[in-house]
Motif scaffolding. Structure first.
Motif, mmCIF file in Angstrom:
data_model
loop_
_atom_site.group_PDB
_atom_site.id
_atom_site.type_symbol
_atom_site.label_atom_id
_atom_site.label_comp_id
_atom_site.label_asym_id
_atom_site.label_seq_id
_atom_site.Cartn_x
_atom_site.Cartn_y
_atom_site.Cartn_z
ATOM 1 N N GLN A 1 0.893 -1.106 0.116
ATOM 2 C CA GLN A 1 0.087 0.134 0.074
ATOM 3 C C GLN A 1 0.771 1.134 0.045
ATOM 4 O OE1 GLN A 1 -2.381 -1.138 3.398
ATOM 5 N NE2 GLN A 1 -4.096 -0.801 1.985
ATOM 6 N N PHE A 2 0.358 2.304 -0.725
ATOM 7 C CA PHE A 2 1.067 3.485 -0.987
ATOM 8 C C PHE A 2 0.474 4.753 -0.553
ATOM 9 C CE2 PHE A 2 3.157 0.375 -3.637
ATOM 10 C CZ PHE A 2 4.385 0.583 -3.451
ATOM 11 N N SER A 3 1.061 5.859 -0.420
ATOM 12 C CA SER A 3 0.900 7.136 0.271
ATOM 13 C C SER A 3 1.390 8.159 -0.789
ATOM 14 C CB SER A 3 0.856 6.960 1.766
ATOM 15 O OG SER A 3 0.731 8.471 2.149
ATOM 16 N N ALA A 4 0.669 9.071 -1.073
ATOM 17 C CA ALA A 4 1.340 10.255 -1.660
ATOM 18 C C ALA A 4 1.356 11.319 -0.868
ATOM 19 C CB ALA A 4 0.222 10.719 -2.883
ATOM 20 N N CYS A 5 2.846 11.758 -0.798
ATOM 21 C CA CYS A 5 3.076 12.947 -0.021
ATOM 22 C C CYS A 5 2.748 14.047 -0.692
ATOM 23 C CB CYS A 5 4.500 13.079 0.688
ATOM 24 S SG CYS A 5 4.900 14.475 1.327
ATOM 25 N N ILE A 6 1.391 14.848 -0.479
ATOM 26 C CA ILE A 6 0.842 15.847 -1.321
ATOM 27 C C ILE A 6 1.591 17.128 -1.010
ATOM 28 C CG2 ILE A 6 -1.103 14.605 -1.852
ATOM 29 C CD1 ILE A 6 -2.714 16.193 0.355
ATOM 30 N N GLU A 7 2.721 17.141 -0.081
ATOM 31 C CA GLU A 7 3.472 18.424 -0.246
ATOM 32 C C GLU A 7 4.057 18.645 -1.481
ATOM 33 O OE1 GLU A 7 3.287 20.623 2.319
ATOM 34 O OE2 GLU A 7 2.587 19.456 3.905
ATOM 35 N N TRP A 8 4.632 17.499 -2.175
ATOM 36 C CA TRP A 8 5.349 17.661 -3.370
ATOM 37 C C TRP A 8 4.365 17.065 -4.577
ATOM 38 C CZ3 TRP A 8 10.239 15.490 -0.722
ATOM 39 C CH2 TRP A 8 10.999 16.801 0.012
ATOM 40 N N ALA B 1 -4.358 6.787 -0.622
ATOM 41 C CA ALA B 1 -4.038 7.545 0.740
ATOM 42 C C ALA B 1 -2.830 8.520 0.478
ATOM 43 C CB ALA B 1 -3.566 6.672 1.629
ATOM 44 N N VAL B 2 -3.160 9.655 1.026
ATOM 45 C CA VAL B 2 -2.251 10.574 0.963
ATOM 46 C C VAL B 2 -1.831 11.102 2.517
ATOM 47 C CG1 VAL B 2 -3.354 11.755 -0.958
ATOM 48 C CG2 VAL B 2 -3.998 12.488 1.306
ATOM 49 N N GLU B 3 -0.591 11.709 2.294
ATOM 50 C CA GLU B 3 0.076 12.391 3.772
ATOM 51 C C GLU B 3 0.459 13.724 3.553
ATOM 52 O OE1 GLU B 3 4.336 10.368 4.379
ATOM 53 O OE2 GLU B 3 3.242 9.171 3.268
ATOM 54 N N ILE C 1 -10.339 8.686 -0.021
ATOM 55 C CA ILE C 1 -8.863 8.630 0.043
ATOM 56 C C ILE C 1 -8.640 8.707 1.499
ATOM 57 C CG2 ILE C 1 -7.020 9.993 -0.415
ATOM 58 C CD1 ILE C 1 -7.508 8.571 -3.056
ATOM 59 N N GLY C 2 -7.633 7.797 2.013
ATOM 60 C CA GLY C 2 -7.216 7.920 3.337
ATOM 61 C C GLY C 2 -6.050 8.980 3.731
ATOM 62 N N VAL C 3 -5.915 9.383 4.804
ATOM 63 C CA VAL C 3 -4.878 10.145 5.199
ATOM 64 C C VAL C 3 -4.074 9.145 6.025
ATOM 65 C CG1 VAL C 3 -3.878 12.089 6.512
ATOM 66 C CG2 VAL C 3 -6.081 12.331 5.032
ATOM 67 N N SER C 4 -2.788 9.062 5.531
ATOM 68 C CA SER C 4 -1.980 7.908 6.280
ATOM 69 C C SER C 4 -1.099 8.806 7.394
ATOM 70 C CB SER C 4 -1.151 7.418 5.190
ATOM 71 O OG SER C 4 -0.146 8.116 4.572
ATOM 72 N N GLY C 5 -0.837 9.851 7.226
ATOM 73 C CA GLY C 5 0.252 10.471 8.132
ATOM 74 C C GLY C 5 0.227 12.105 8.271
ATOM 75 N N MET C 6 0.784 12.641 9.212
ATOM 76 C CA MET C 6 1.233 14.223 8.966
ATOM 77 C C MET C 6 2.079 14.308 10.246
ATOM 78 S SD MET C 6 -2.405 15.569 10.697
ATOM 79 C CE MET C 6 -3.244 14.033 10.217
ATOM 80 N N VAL C 7 2.797 15.585 10.386
ATOM 81 C CA VAL C 7 3.666 15.739 11.367
ATOM 82 C C VAL C 7 2.931 16.175 12.727
ATOM 83 C CG1 VAL C 7 5.526 17.536 12.033
ATOM 84 C CG2 VAL C 7 5.534 16.407 9.751
ATOM 85 N N ALA C 8 3.511 15.593 13.601
ATOM 86 C CA ALA C 8 3.156 16.071 15.136
ATOM 87 C C ALA C 8 3.635 17.802 15.160
ATOM 88 C CB ALA C 8 3.677 15.076 16.113
ATOM 89 N N GLU C 9 2.648 18.210 15.821
ATOM 90 C CA GLU C 9 2.941 19.757 15.952
ATOM 91 C C GLU C 9 3.077 19.840 17.308
ATOM 92 O OE1 GLU C 9 3.428 21.939 13.046
ATOM 93 O OE2 GLU C 9 1.970 21.601 11.757
ATOM 94 N N PRO C 10 3.863 20.977 17.775
ATOM 95 C CA PRO C 10 4.492 21.935 17.101
ATOM 96 C C PRO C 10 6.039 21.113 16.665
ATOM 97 C CG PRO C 10 4.899 22.460 19.179
ATOM 98 C CD PRO C 10 3.712 21.032 19.238
ATOM 99 N N MET C 11 6.502 21.693 15.615
ATOM 100 C CA MET C 11 7.899 20.876 15.412
ATOM 101 C C MET C 11 8.998 21.527 15.919
ATOM 102 S SD MET C 11 8.192 19.560 11.444
ATOM 103 C CE MET C 11 9.600 20.210 11.112
ATOM 104 N N ILE C 12 9.037 21.436 17.327
ATOM 105 C CA ILE C 12 10.030 21.936 17.987
ATOM 106 C C ILE C 12 11.089 21.062 18.654
ATOM 107 C CG2 ILE C 12 8.793 23.940 18.936
ATOM 108 C CD1 ILE C 12 7.979 22.779 21.547
ATOM 109 N N ALA C 13 12.183 21.121 18.947
ATOM 110 C CA ALA C 13 13.067 20.088 19.245
ATOM 111 C C ALA C 13 12.881 19.304 20.342
ATOM 112 C CB ALA C 13 14.791 21.021 19.288
#
Ligand SMILES: O=C(O)C(=O)CO
Length: 256
Positions: free
Chosen positions: A3-10, A33-35, A56-68
């Motif tokens: 199964q694949f997922s397209a990163c729709i940032e790009w 699916a997209v991410e 279409i499913g959403v397979s993932g995203m970033v956990a925010e906030p993106m702090i170190a």
């Protein structure tokens, strides 16, 4: 079947289209699916509507906030953001949140930074428990794209996950970042396949479509699946063309 997922940032990023239209283009390309990365800068209602309309499913995203995570002072803010990110992931049906370790900090030793990551992720696991969402800590290459990032080694990422010791926390294994760092997939993953919550692929050099560079992506994927990997393969590459047929042929070449 993989199964694949397209990163729709790009992927499917066409000038003038709304972000959510990329979900419709992913459907037209035959994906299910997209991410994407940040959810805080996106129209979540429009995304939810496109998801409901297309199936279409959403397979993932970033956990925010993106702090170190490497900075112990960020612990509470990061965990509060994780609570919100889990709620968004649940709303969109996404099974994976991606966590970045952050940059290496001069004021702390590596051991202190690693301890900070582990301490935060242990509490993070409590937040994730029972949510249906897993967190993937992502090693990134420091040679081309992320100079200064703390976690460039997949083995160290897996060690951190083992130290956290909770099934809710694994790694996102990006074959591009790993290959840029000169890693051998079989060697670095070894018998720890169950710690991988999500895969990313792009070719090298260029970080473009699989098949445009030198990484033996199909072989590496064959091995990961032979070890029992059953998650999705995220197509996180800078496409050389936005033609949906090209994405379909990439998926085919990778065993889809
Ligand atoms: O930021 C990057 O380079 C990533 O791979 C995010 O997933």
């Amino acid at each position: 079947m993989r199964q694949f997922s397209a990163c729709i940032e790009w992927l499917f990023a066409r000038d003038g289209d709304a972000f959510a239209d990329r979900i419709r283009l992913a459907q037209a390309a035959g994906l299910d699916a997209v991410e994407f990365w940040h959810w805080t800068n996106k129209d979540l209602d429009a995304i939810a509507a496109a998801v409901a309309e297309t199936g279409i499913g959403v397979s993932g995203m970033v956990a925010e906030p993106m702090i170190a995570l490497t900075n112990p002072a960020n612990k509470e803010a990061w965990l509060n953001g994780l609570r919100e990110s889990v709620a968004v992931a649940q709303r969109l049906g996404a099974p994976v949140l991606i966590a970045q370790a952050g940059d290496e900090l001069a004021e702390f030793s590596r051991a202190e930074q690693r301890a900070a990551i582990v301490a935060t992720l242990r509490v993070g696991a409590d937040i994730l428990e029972g949510s249906g969402v897993r967190l993937g800590l992502e090693p990134l290459n420091t040679k081309i794209d992320h100079a200064g990032y703390y976690l460039s080694s997949t083995a160290e990422g897996l060690d951190i996950v083992d130290e956290v010791g909770r099934p809710e926390v694994g790694i996102v294994y990006d074959l591009y970042h790993s290959a840029v760092m000169g890693e051998d997939t079989q060697q670095v993953v070894g018998d720890r396949i169950d710690r991988i919550v999500h895969l990313h692929v792009a070719d090298h050099p260029g970080r473009n479509d699989p098949g445009t560079g030198r990484i033996d992506l199909a072989e590496r994927l064959d091995w990961l699946y032979a070890q029992g990997y059953r998650g999705r393969v995220g197509l996180e590459y800078k496409p050389t063309t936005q033609d949906p047929a090209a994405v379909r042929s990439v998926v085919k070449s990778l065993g889809g």
